[in-house]
Design a protein around this motif. Structure first.
Motif, mmCIF file in Angstrom:
data_model
loop_
_atom_site.group_PDB
_atom_site.id
_atom_site.type_symbol
_atom_site.label_atom_id
_atom_site.label_comp_id
_atom_site.label_asym_id
_atom_site.label_seq_id
_atom_site.Cartn_x
_atom_site.Cartn_y
_atom_site.Cartn_z
ATOM 1 N N HIS A 123 48.749 39.831 37.102
ATOM 2 C CA HIS A 123 47.589 40.181 36.266
ATOM 3 C C HIS A 123 46.243 39.754 36.858
ATOM 4 C CE1 HIS A 123 47.260 36.081 34.429
ATOM 5 N NE2 HIS A 123 46.013 36.455 34.203
ATOM 6 N N THR A 124 46.231 38.792 37.784
ATOM 7 C CA THR A 124 44.955 38.364 38.375
ATOM 8 C C THR A 124 44.653 39.098 39.679
ATOM 9 O OG1 THR A 124 45.264 36.158 37.424
ATOM 10 C CG2 THR A 124 43.643 36.364 39.202
ATOM 11 N N TYR A 169 46.848 44.242 33.498
ATOM 12 C CA TYR A 169 45.734 44.020 34.430
ATOM 13 C C TYR A 169 44.433 44.588 33.865
ATOM 14 C CZ TYR A 169 43.211 44.168 38.935
ATOM 15 O OH TYR A 169 42.291 44.000 39.955
ATOM 16 N N ASP A 215 43.196 42.925 30.325
ATOM 17 C CA ASP A 215 42.539 41.646 30.602
ATOM 18 C C ASP A 215 41.072 41.859 30.982
ATOM 19 O OD1 ASP A 215 42.318 38.909 31.120
ATOM 20 O OD2 ASP A 215 43.080 39.087 33.166
ATOM 21 N N GLN A 229 38.498 48.016 39.040
ATOM 22 C CA GLN A 229 38.527 46.551 38.922
ATOM 23 C C GLN A 229 38.690 45.883 40.292
ATOM 24 O OE1 GLN A 229 40.932 42.770 36.902
ATOM 25 N NE2 GLN A 229 41.334 44.794 36.066
#
Ligand code: GDP
Ligand code: FE
Ligand code: FE
Ligand code: FE
Length: 195
Positions: A119-120, A134, A137, A166
């Motif tokens: 996810h980061t 992803y 968030d 992103q």
């Protein structure tokens, strides 16, 4: 409102919520609730199981505020790549956060665990759930940064385009601040953002 299917854990959903709440401050907890709701919405738009996406979104930052010393102990004793010692909680809370989610929240579902892991940094290959968490968030309603409105617009129209947006913007941000780039972030950028 937070009511998760009991299929993914031996804990009840209220036990999961209580454990998560006691593992972080209130601002972080509210972020997780909003990511859960945003993930549910993105799942409905992308033909994915909304309840599963909501749970993955809810737990994604479970380990964000685990003390650094605890992370170091887990890296050294639980068979993680020792190179992770050269990074920080920004990177750890996804990749090693999965250890705490499995251990404390008793969630072992491989799709949920992988989505938290990624996810980061994102990754070269991303499942629909990976992309949902992803992006949820990044665009949850509490986010406020230049470009967030465009990120929302793009993501609600096309999830893959959101991932590319992103990654490009995260990389720009990291370079601007002379931050160390995790190799997986760069590899993901090359796949999702390069035109
Ligand atoms: P949060 O946990 O909800 O705050 O959001 P994320 O888990 O997505 O990101 C945590 C932080 O990690 C953010 O500040 C990102 O900019 C940062 N981050 C993402 N990729 C990298 C990377 O490759 N290197 C470094 N140093 N930080 C990164
Ligand atoms: Fe995070
Ligand atoms: Fe993220
Ligand atoms: Fe988050």
């Amino acid at each position: 409102k937070l009511n998760f299917k009991d299929t993914y854990s031996s804990l009840t959903s209220s036990e999961i919520v209580a454990k998560e709440q006691s593992n972080m401050d209130d601002a972080r907890f509210q972020h997780c609730v909003r990511v859960s709701e945003t993930a549910r919405k993105l799942a409905e738009l992308n033909n994915y199981d909304p309840d599963k996406a909501a749970l993955a979104g809810f737990v994604h930052d479970y380990a964000k505020q685990v003390p650094v010393e605890e992370y170091i102990k887990v890296i050294k004793t639980k068979n993680f790549d020792q190179d992770l010692l050269n990074w920080s909680r920004a990177i750890w809370h996804g990749i090693i956060g999965t250890y705490f989610i499995q251990h404390d929240l008793r969630i072992d579902d491989p799709e949920i665990i992988q989505a938290v892991n990624r996810h980061t940094t994102a990754d070269v290959e991303m499942t629909t759930l990976d992309k949902i968490v992803y992006m949820a968030d990044y665009i949850e309603p509490g986010r406020d940064f230049p470009g967030v409105e465009e990120a929302r617009k793009i993501t609600y129209k096309n999830l893959d385009a959101g991932v590319g947006y992103q990654l490009a913007h995260t990389l720009e941000y990291l370079i601007e601040h002379r931050s160390k780039i995790y190799p997986r972030t760069l590899e993901a950028y090359n796949v999702w953002s390069v035109k």
